[in-house]
Design an enzyme around this catalytic site. Structure first.
Site, mmCIF file in Angstrom:
data_model
loop_
_atom_site.group_PDB
_atom_site.id
_atom_site.type_symbol
_atom_site.label_atom_id
_atom_site.label_comp_id
_atom_site.label_asym_id
_atom_site.label_seq_id
_atom_site.Cartn_x
_atom_site.Cartn_y
_atom_site.Cartn_z
ATOM 1 N NE ARG A 188 -3.989 0.553 1.809
ATOM 2 C CZ ARG A 188 -5.234 0.685 2.271
ATOM 3 N NH1 ARG A 188 -5.483 1.471 3.304
ATOM 4 N NH2 ARG A 188 -6.236 0.035 1.716
ATOM 5 C CG HIS A 198 -8.392 0.265 -3.085
ATOM 6 N ND1 HIS A 198 -7.676 -0.882 -2.751
ATOM 7 C CD2 HIS A 198 -9.089 0.616 -1.957
ATOM 8 C CE1 HIS A 198 -7.929 -1.185 -1.481
ATOM 9 N NE2 HIS A 198 -8.773 -0.292 -0.988
ATOM 10 C CD GLN A 250 -13.241 -1.592 -1.034
ATOM 11 O OE1 GLN A 250 -12.515 -1.658 -0.059
ATOM 12 N NE2 GLN A 250 -14.515 -1.976 -0.997
ATOM 13 C CG ASP A 300 -13.377 6.827 -1.621
ATOM 14 O OD1 ASP A 300 -13.345 6.703 -0.382
ATOM 15 O OD2 ASP A 300 -12.361 6.713 -2.340
ATOM 16 C CB CYS A 305 -14.108 1.710 -0.520
ATOM 17 S SG CYS A 305 -13.623 3.447 -0.379
ATOM 18 N NE ARG A 312 -11.049 -5.158 0.004
ATOM 19 C CZ ARG A 312 -10.163 -4.246 0.422
ATOM 20 N NH1 ARG A 312 -10.575 -3.176 1.065
ATOM 21 N NH2 ARG A 312 -8.877 -4.382 0.155
HETATM 22 N N1 NVA Z 1 -9.804 6.971 -1.854
HETATM 23 C C1 NVA Z 1 -9.530 6.510 -0.505
HETATM 24 C C2 NVA Z 1 -9.813 5.039 -0.413
HETATM 25 C C3 NVA Z 1 -9.641 4.473 0.974
HETATM 26 C C4 NVA Z 1 -9.877 2.997 1.036
HETATM 27 C C5 NVA Z 1 -8.072 6.805 -0.166
HETATM 28 O O1 NVA Z 1 -7.198 6.567 -1.010
HETATM 29 O O2 NVA Z 1 -7.811 7.284 0.945
HETATM 30 N N1 CP Z 2 -11.505 0.084 2.024
HETATM 31 C C1 CP Z 2 -10.252 -0.019 2.489
HETATM 32 O O1 CP Z 2 -9.299 -0.242 1.739
HETATM 33 O O2 CP Z 2 -10.148 0.127 3.829
HETATM 34 P P1 CP Z 2 -8.776 0.281 4.636
HETATM 35 O O3 CP Z 2 -8.169 1.596 4.230
HETATM 36 O O4 CP Z 2 -9.195 0.241 6.078
HETATM 37 O O5 CP Z 2 -7.879 -0.853 4.276
#
Ligand code: NVA
Ligand code: CP
Length: 335
Positions: free
Chosen positions: A120, A147, A150, A242, A282, A310
């Site tokens: 990540r 992502h 997800q 989101d 998400c 998930r």
């Molecule tokens: N768009 C959000 C998704 C979190 C799962 C982010 O990147 O923070």
């Molecule tokens: N939706 C998602 O990726 O959640 P987290 O950021 O908690 O992993």
């Protein structure tokens, strides 16, 4: 030898016709066949988890996360454990992955000990570069661009609810971010219809849109980009939103909070979708910003089904990339 030549499935015939790919950096790595394979495997794993409990026995997964996580971290950990493997987590939130040594050197260490790398990161290029150097599979657990895990869980959830994904339309309302990108690519792969409504200046990445449209030409998917949230949700089967400011964009939160309110998913906006339209997110959700409590907690909200799925989808992804073996139950001749 540190060569990529040995990156072939261990058990390619595990499921007849099953798709295999070396890494999951982008949904584009899977394409239509791979996305279908993940959803099919996830369905099998969700319905008969015990059949797969030793499928990845002895496999070791390492996760390096530059950003926080609840769902992704825990479903990857629970997922590999549920398949007989083990997980290690490295908190990379204090310094970027390549701060101490090059990604290439890290890759050539990891491939000596580990079977799969889950990343990540902020920069999508970090994940691409790790995959270029590592002879073991690399999975994108969220980057600034995509992502993919997800969005696969999201379309798995829609398949459970609606059946034929070719007959439904999802409206994504909000920022043209990593989530919008992965939903666009996944919908395109599945031949599904998607509308994405963003404020002007916050549209999805042009290359992602072009790639999604190219895939849509093969699959029959319909893709529409709009700026009007009301036009986007009219009659749709699912409404998705989101965060207005994603992880790493915290310094823009205040300016974005002035631009995005017309894109809030509230009762009035949901009323313009189909009567039983699903609400999707998400998570984490910012209640009172992109979604109201009333919509999050409504009967049509499937946010916790998405979170549950998930796990099943993560298992399917790991299995697919690691070419897992499985002992299928012996059927009685009289069954
Ligand atoms: N768009 C959000 C998704 C979190 C799962 C982010 O990147 O923070
Ligand atoms: N939706 C998602 O990726 O959640 P987290 O950021 O908690 O992993």
């Amino acid at each position: 030898m540190n060569t990529l030549q040995n990156r072939a499935p261990l058990v390619p015939e595990t499921f007849p016709g099953i798709f295999w790919c070396p890494d999951l950096i982008s949904t584009r790595d899977l394409g239509p066949q791979g996305v279908e394979a993940v959803l099919h495997l996830a369905e099998l794993m969700k319905s008969r988890p015990s059949v797969f409990q030793r499928a990845l026995a002895g496999k070791q997964m390492v996760m390096f996360f530059e950003k926080p996580s609840l769902r992704t971290r825990l479903t990857f950990e629970a997922g590999i454990t549920g398949l007989g493997g083990t997980a290690m987590f490295v908190d990379q939130s204090k310094s970027p992955l390549d701060a101490r040594e090059s990604l290439s050197d890290i890759a050539h260490n990891l491939e000596r000990w580990i079977d799969v790398i889950v990343l990540r990161t902020f920069a999508h290029a970090t994940i691409e570069e790790m995959a270029r150097h590592a002879s073991i599979p690399v999975i994108n657990a969220l980057s600034d661009l995509e992502h993919p895990c997800q969005a696969l869980a999201d379309y798995f959830t829609l398949k459970e609810r609606f059946g034929d994904l070719r007959k439904i339309c999802l409206a994504y309302v909000g920022d043209g971010n990593n989530m919008a990108h992965s939903l666009l690519l996944t919908a395109a792969c599945l031949g599904s219809s998607i509308r994405v409504a963003t404020p002007k200046g916050y549209e999805p990445n042009a290359q992602i849109v072009a790639d999604a449209k190219k895939i849509a030409k093969q699959t029959g998917a319909h893709i529409e980009l709009l700026n009007d949230p009301h036009a986007a949700v009219a009659g749709v089967d699912a409404v998705y939103t989101d965060a207005w400011a994603s992880m790493g964009e915290e310094n823009e939160a205040e300016s974005r909070a002035k631009i995005f309110p017309p894109y809030q998913v509230n009762r009035e906006l949901m009323a313009q979708a189909a009567p039983q339209a699903a609400f999707m997110h998400c998570l984490p959700a910012h209640r009172g910003q992109e979604v109201t409590d009333e919509v999050m907690d409504s009967d049509n909200s499937v946010v916790f089904e998405q979170a549950e799925n998930r796990l099943h989808v993560q298992k399917a992804i790991l299995y697919l990339l690691l070419g897992g073996a499985v002992r299928l139950p012996v059927r009685s001749a009289h069954a």
